[in-house]
Design an enzyme around this catalytic site. Structure first.
Site, PDB file in Angstrom:
ATOM      1  N   TRP A 136      38.363  59.398  90.217  1.00 23.34           N
ATOM      2  CA  TRP A 136      37.610  58.335  90.889  1.00 23.34           C
ATOM      3  C   TRP A 136      36.955  58.778  92.179  1.00 23.34           C
ATOM      4  O   TRP A 136      36.174  58.033  92.763  1.00 23.34           O
ATOM      5  CB  TRP A 136      38.552  57.156  91.176  1.00 23.34           C
ATOM      6  CG  TRP A 136      39.915  57.589  91.649  1.00 23.34           C
ATOM      7  CD1 TRP A 136      41.044  57.682  90.885  1.00 23.34           C
ATOM      8  CD2 TRP A 136      40.299  58.016  92.959  1.00 23.34           C
ATOM      9  NE1 TRP A 136      42.107  58.141  91.631  1.00 23.34           N
ATOM     10  CE2 TRP A 136      41.670  58.346  92.920  1.00 23.34           C
ATOM     11  CE3 TRP A 136      39.632  58.149  94.172  1.00 23.34           C
ATOM     12  CZ2 TRP A 136      42.377  58.820  94.028  1.00 23.34           C
ATOM     13  CZ3 TRP A 136      40.329  58.619  95.279  1.00 23.34           C
ATOM     14  CH2 TRP A 136      41.687  58.944  95.193  1.00 23.34           C
ATOM     15  N   ASN A 137      37.278  59.974  92.674  1.00 22.58           N
ATOM     16  CA  ASN A 137      36.783  60.316  94.017  1.00 22.58           C
ATOM     17  C   ASN A 137      35.303  60.684  94.035  1.00 22.58           C
ATOM     18  O   ASN A 137      34.599  60.439  95.002  1.00 22.58           O
ATOM     19  CB  ASN A 137      37.634  61.406  94.669  1.00 22.58           C
ATOM     20  CG  ASN A 137      37.738  62.653  93.832  1.00 22.58           C
ATOM     21  OD1 ASN A 137      37.490  62.621  92.627  1.00 22.58           O
ATOM     22  ND2 ASN A 137      38.099  63.753  94.440  1.00 22.58           N
ATOM     23  N   LYS A 160      35.403  60.289  79.721  1.00 22.83           N
ATOM     24  CA  LYS A 160      36.322  59.193  80.061  1.00 22.83           C
ATOM     25  C   LYS A 160      36.396  59.155  81.587  1.00 22.83           C
ATOM     26  O   LYS A 160      37.088  59.956  82.204  1.00 22.83           O
ATOM     27  CB  LYS A 160      37.683  59.508  79.453  1.00 22.83           C
ATOM     28  CG  LYS A 160      38.711  58.419  79.320  1.00 22.83           C
ATOM     29  CD  LYS A 160      38.796  57.347  80.331  1.00 22.83           C
ATOM     30  CE  LYS A 160      40.169  57.349  80.972  1.00 22.83           C
ATOM     31  NZ  LYS A 160      40.170  56.777  82.307  1.00 22.83           N
ATOM     32  N   PRO A 161      35.641  58.235  82.202  1.00 20.85           N
ATOM     33  CA  PRO A 161      35.713  58.143  83.664  1.00 20.85           C
ATOM     34  C   PRO A 161      36.993  57.440  84.090  1.00 20.85           C
ATOM     35  O   PRO A 161      37.650  56.794  83.258  1.00 20.85           O
ATOM     36  CB  PRO A 161      34.491  57.293  84.016  1.00 20.85           C
ATOM     37  CG  PRO A 161      34.229  56.463  82.805  1.00 20.85           C
ATOM     38  CD  PRO A 161      34.757  57.214  81.611  1.00 20.85           C
ATOM     39  N   GLY A 210      41.697  65.846  88.108  1.00 16.99           N
ATOM     40  CA  GLY A 210      42.548  64.760  88.585  1.00 16.99           C
ATOM     41  C   GLY A 210      43.846  65.311  89.141  1.00 16.99           C
ATOM     42  O   GLY A 210      43.896  66.444  89.646  1.00 16.99           O
ATOM     43  N   SER A 211      44.904  64.520  89.024  1.00 13.31           N
ATOM     44  CA  SER A 211      46.172  64.902  89.644  1.00 13.31           C
ATOM     45  C   SER A 211      46.876  65.993  88.837  1.00 13.31           C
ATOM     46  O   SER A 211      46.652  66.145  87.631  1.00 13.31           O
ATOM     47  CB  SER A 211      47.083  63.672  89.734  1.00 13.31           C
ATOM     48  OG  SER A 211      47.394  63.219  88.436  1.00 13.31           O
ATOM     49  N   GLU A 232      41.004  71.081  86.695  1.00 10.72           N
ATOM     50  CA  GLU A 232      40.781  71.169  88.125  1.00 10.72           C
ATOM     51  C   GLU A 232      41.664  70.130  88.776  1.00 10.72           C
ATOM     52  O   GLU A 232      41.435  68.930  88.631  1.00 10.72           O
ATOM     53  CB  GLU A 232      39.303  70.926  88.428  1.00 10.72           C
ATOM     54  CG  GLU A 232      38.847  71.692  89.636  1.00 10.72           C
ATOM     55  CD  GLU A 232      38.675  70.795  90.848  1.00 10.72           C
ATOM     56  OE1 GLU A 232      37.595  70.797  91.401  1.00 10.72           O
ATOM     57  OE2 GLU A 232      39.635  70.088  91.226  1.00 10.72           O
ATOM     58  N   LEU A 233      42.716  70.595  89.458  1.00 14.70           N
ATOM     59  CA  LEU A 233      43.759  69.668  89.905  1.00 14.70           C
ATOM     60  C   LEU A 233      43.776  69.568  91.433  1.00 14.70           C
ATOM     61  O   LEU A 233      42.747  69.716  92.065  1.00 14.70           O
ATOM     62  CB  LEU A 233      45.104  70.112  89.329  1.00 14.70           C
ATOM     63  CG  LEU A 233      45.090  70.352  87.800  1.00 14.70           C
ATOM     64  CD1 LEU A 233      46.436  70.839  87.313  1.00 14.70           C
ATOM     65  CD2 LEU A 233      44.659  69.100  87.046  1.00 14.70           C
ATOM     66  N   CYS A 266      39.008  67.038  96.599  1.00  9.55           N
ATOM     67  CA  CYS A 266      40.071  67.997  96.258  1.00  9.55           C
ATOM     68  C   CYS A 266      40.000  69.229  97.142  1.00  9.55           C
ATOM     69  O   CYS A 266      41.006  69.894  97.350  1.00  9.55           O
ATOM     70  CB  CYS A 266      40.006  68.372  94.783  1.00  9.55           C
ATOM     71  SG  CYS A 266      38.364  68.847  94.252  1.00  9.55           S
ATOM     72  N   GLU A 364      49.555  66.646  98.511  1.00 11.46           N
ATOM     73  CA  GLU A 364      48.154  66.256  98.630  1.00 11.46           C
ATOM     74  C   GLU A 364      48.093  64.831  99.187  1.00 11.46           C
ATOM     75  O   GLU A 364      48.580  63.898  98.564  1.00 11.46           O
ATOM     76  CB  GLU A 364      47.496  66.313  97.244  1.00 11.46           C
ATOM     77  CG  GLU A 364      46.004  66.150  97.305  1.00 11.46           C
ATOM     78  CD  GLU A 364      45.337  66.342  95.944  1.00 11.46           C
ATOM     79  OE1 GLU A 364      45.882  65.856  94.940  1.00 11.46           O
ATOM     80  OE2 GLU A 364      44.258  66.964  95.895  1.00 11.46           O
TER      81      GLU A 364
END
Ligand code: NDP
Length: 498
Positions: A136-137, A160-161, A210-211, A232-233, A266, A364
């Site tokens: 969402w960022n 998938k947003p 995401g996370s 990409e976390l 991130c 984080e």
């Protein structure tokens, strides 16, 4: 079933989207697979024409795209314009131009006698159907943005947003249709985590941002299906300020890249280590800059510097990290307390007297916080910067470039900037991704950023040859002895050569 989308800066509902089931996702995947071969057959030039029209569409619809992003994320106008709209438009032009070069056939040479005289080629073909799952960022840059190279390579893509920010993706899907993308090649599957999980079950490759926790689940499911996953976390990016740094520049960058996008990046600066001789002056400069920031509901260009947080539970995470640090002896030089107001807010916060026992230095935070720690010297800064499960990006500030670069090279991060931060992301030629598992695997941007959406094929074409190669049947002792002598000579190597 539908999902209500909220403006996090005001708390008002601004739209609803379908909450798609696994059956819906499977149907979307069938449509996408049916459309993909014709898209691939268009070739690079045919696809580039669509991508370039979309680049212009984004520029022509800047106001609408920025307004949609601001409304569903609560971010400042400039954060949407610079880091999203500008990125998206540039990325369409970049991948339209570079896809044929990055994916061109490569001639391979070999010293092996059995393939002497043959043509060896490494080539790339689209995988088929790529699934992109985004956070969402940055609904355009980090979510939709990963679809662009996948499309340029000739894949169909389903995105998938995040359930919190689906509207930008739906608007951009309209743009792609208006730009002439054939029906079915791109689809947006809106929904919650279950929709994302269903997507992993349908696609030939998954690109996830995401996370770390969700990334692990996505990777586990991808492993069961034996499909590739690029992840990409999270990040806990350190900034190091050496004693000879240009303190004004370092402080400006610290304030900007810690607070930009309300800290929900991130690769934002999440913690800062400063050589002790310049620590007081640096802290004073940064604090003044952060205190001067105007936070509020974005209302067009220049209206606010910092918007709201986007994801409601994120305010709890930020609040916990700051409160725990304060209870353990940290001091807030500005900010540091959650306000009472509609929407999801946390003020820009500078913390000192922090240490590595605190979550704010280890987990984080993903919010508008900048904890700053004094260090004895560069060695201590490097040790603390590397004392993290994360390793996404890092930055070093110092006037002696050789020394600053030496420090940069000792940092365990996928990308490190010297006298700068974050802008490496805008260099689409430069790969970025995690150096430690908690920050992900795989690369975005550069050649790796598009070959990951392809399967490789190695071609060997035998052009000039005997009717029967000497090593084939029937085996005969004389010929075997000759082959053995020849192989012995070839494999002995030359004396003195390594
Ligand atoms: P998640 O990792 O949970 O979500 C990212 C995406 O994955 C969303 O689209 C989400 O859908 C989807 N998803 C959730 N569960 C699954 C699943 N089992 N299979 C497939 N897809 C799934 O991030 P959050 O939005 O919950 O944010 C949590 C934390 O992640 C933040 O606190 C922050 O620390 C970090 N984060 C890191 C980002 C980065 O850029 N590295 C970006 C965003 C967050 P849905 O949103 O609908 O649940």
């Amino acid at each position: 079933m539908t999902i209500a989308v909220e403006n996090p800066a005001t708390g008002q509902v601004i739209g609803t989207v379908p909450d798609l089931t696994a059956d819906d996702v499977a149907a979307a995947a069938r449509r996408a697979r049916a459309a993909q071969p014709a898209w691939q057959a268009l070739g690079y030039d045919g696809r580039a024409a669509v991508l370039r029209r979309m680049q212009r569409w984004i520029v022509d619809h800047t106001d609408e795209v920025v307004a949609t992003i601001c409304a569903e994320t609560g971010k400042a106008y400039e954060d949407a314009l610079l880091a999203e709209v500008n990125y998206g438009a540039a990325a369409f032009g970049f991948w339209a131009k570079e896809a044929p070069r990055y994916l061109a056939d490569t001639k391979v040479r070999s010293s092996q006698p059995l393939v002497a005289g043959k043509r060896l080629v490494q080539r790339y073909c689209p995988l088929g159907l790529v699934g992109v799952i985004g956070p969402w960022n940055y609904p355009l840059t980090n979510s939709f943005g990963d679809c662009i190279p996948a499309l340029a390579a000739g894949n169909a893509v389903l995105l998938k947003p995040s359930e919190v920010t689906p509207l930008t993706s739906l608007l951009l899907a309209e743009g792609l249709a208006a730009s002439g993308l054939p029906d079915g090649v791109f689809g947006v599957v809106t929904g919650r985590g279950e929709t994302g999980a269903a997507l992993v079950d349908e696609v030939d490759m998954v690109m996830f941002t995401g996370s770390t926790a969700t990334g692990r689940r996505v990777a586990a499911r991808a492993a069961e299906r034996l499909i590739p996953a690029s992840l990409e976390l999270g990040g806990k990016d350190p900034m190091i300020v050496l004693a000879d740094a240009d303190l004004e520049r370092a402080a400006t960058h610290a304030a900007y890249y810690a607070m930009f996008n309300c800290g929900q990046t991130c690769i934002s600066i999440e913690r800062c280590y400063v050589e002790e001789s310049v620590y007081p002056a640096f802290v004073e400069l940064v604090t003044a800059k952060v205190k001067a920031l105007r936070q509020g509901v974005p209302a067009g260009p220049g209206s606010v510097d910092v918007g709201s947080l986007t994801f409601p539970p994120q305010v709890d995470v930020v609040d916990r990290h700051v409160s725990e640090a304060l209870a353990a002896g940290a001091r807030a030089l500005t900010g540091g307390a959650r306000p009472e107001r509609a929407g999801h807010w946390y003020p820009p916060t500078v913390l000192v007297d922090v240490d590595h026992s605190m979550a704010i230095m280890r987990e984080e935070t993903f919010g508008p916080t900048l904890p700053i720690m004094a260090v004895r010297d560069a060695d201590e800064a490097v040790r603390l910067a590397n004392d993290s499960e994360y390793g996404l990006c890092a930055s070093v500030f110092g006037r002696d470039l050789a020394r600053a670069e030496d420090v940069a090279r000792r940092l365990e991060a996928g990308a490190v900037t010297v006298n700068d931060a974050v802008v490496n992301y805008t260099a689409l030629e430069l790969p970025m991704g995690g150096a430690k598992p908690a920050s992900g695997i795989g690369r975005r941007h550069g050649k790796d950023g598009i070959t990951k959406y392809c399967r490789q094929q190695s071609l060997l074409v035998s052009r000039v040859h005997l009717r029967r190669d000497v090593h084939t049947y029937p085996y005969r002792s004389g010929r075997t002895r000759a082959i053995r002598s020849l192989l012995g000579l070839l494999n002995r190597g030359r004396p003195g050569r390594s």
